[in-house]
Design a protein around this motif. Sequence first.
Motif, PDB file in Angstrom:
ATOM      1  N   LYS A  88     -12.632  -0.750  -1.709  1.00 59.02           N
ATOM      2  CA  LYS A  88     -12.749  -0.803  -3.157  1.00 59.02           C
ATOM      3  C   LYS A  88     -13.456   0.423  -3.726  1.00 59.02           C
ATOM      4  N   ASN A  89     -14.043   1.216  -2.835  1.00 58.80           N
ATOM      5  CA  ASN A  89     -14.829   2.371  -3.267  1.00 58.80           C
ATOM      6  C   ASN A  89     -14.290   3.647  -2.621  1.00 58.80           C
ATOM      7  N   PRO A  90     -14.634   4.795  -3.180  1.00 61.91           N
ATOM      8  CA  PRO A  90     -14.112   6.060  -2.647  1.00 61.91           C
ATOM      9  C   PRO A  90     -14.726   6.431  -1.298  1.00 61.91           C
ATOM     10  N   GLY A 112     -16.898   8.114   1.491  1.00 63.76           N
ATOM     11  CA  GLY A 112     -18.280   8.564   1.414  1.00 63.76           C
ATOM     12  C   GLY A 112     -19.232   7.515   0.868  1.00 63.76           C
ATOM     13  N   THR A 113     -18.696   6.436   0.326  1.00 60.15           N
ATOM     14  CA  THR A 113     -19.521   5.350  -0.187  1.00 60.15           C
ATOM     15  C   THR A 113     -19.993   4.500   0.995  1.00 60.15           C
ATOM     16  N   ASP A 114     -21.198   3.939   0.870  1.00 63.26           N
ATOM     17  CA  ASP A 114     -21.789   3.191   1.984  1.00 63.26           C
ATOM     18  C   ASP A 114     -21.147   1.832   2.242  1.00 63.26           C
ATOM     19  N   SER A 115     -20.405   1.294   1.290  1.00 64.21           N
ATOM     20  CA  SER A 115     -19.777  -0.015   1.517  1.00 64.21           C
ATOM     21  C   SER A 115     -18.378  -0.051   0.917  1.00 64.21           C
ATOM     22  N   ASP A 116     -17.527  -0.850   1.535  1.00 68.06           N
ATOM     23  CA  ASP A 116     -16.170  -1.105   1.041  1.00 68.06           C
ATOM     24  C   ASP A 116     -15.383   0.179   0.750  1.00 68.06           C
ATOM     25  N   SER A 117     -15.478   1.139   1.648  1.00 67.66           N
ATOM     26  CA  SER A 117     -14.778   2.414   1.487  1.00 67.66           C
ATOM     27  C   SER A 117     -13.790   2.602   2.634  1.00 67.66           C
ATOM     28  N   ASP A 160     -13.988   4.750   4.822  1.00 65.12           N
ATOM     29  CA  ASP A 160     -14.820   5.050   5.996  1.00 65.12           C
ATOM     30  C   ASP A 160     -15.358   3.779   6.649  1.00 65.12           C
ATOM     31  N   THR A 161     -15.870   2.864   5.831  1.00 59.44           N
ATOM     32  CA  THR A 161     -16.429   1.630   6.403  1.00 59.44           C
ATOM     33  C   THR A 161     -15.322   0.745   6.961  1.00 59.44           C
TER      34      THR A 161
END
Length: 133
Positions: free
Chosen positions: A90-92, A94-99, A101-102
């Motif tokens: 839900k996030n771009p 580099g974001t710490d959650s729901d990205s 990457d995660t």
Amino acid sequence: DGRLVFGAGNICNHFYTIDFLENVVVPNLGNMYHVARKKIPHYDAEKKETVKPTANNGIKLESFIFDVFPLSVKMAVLDVERKDEFAPVKNPPGTDSDSPDTARMLFSNVAKDWLTKAGATLAGDTKSDLCEV
């Protein structure tokens, strides 16, 4: 302690037959609306700009995919481990959650777990290296 407040959630993976949708859901759509008070942007012709209200100024009629559950004759629910089955994006990056990457890391951890349970020995930096199966 890091646990979720609620014990269950709905990730909206629903499977319906065409027959159910055509013959049961569509004829009942008019009965499935919920009133939702919302901040609805609107155009101010005098100022020639879109106004984004700070308080609720309108009503929307909403319905949700799970509103059809009571109409079904048979239904099943799967109870799964969140860490194994759900990685929202839900996030771009580099974001710490729901990205992305995660989500990639969560699925990598699932793959590592599968391999370890199957008897594999992981090599390299098993904490940060990504693993795909």
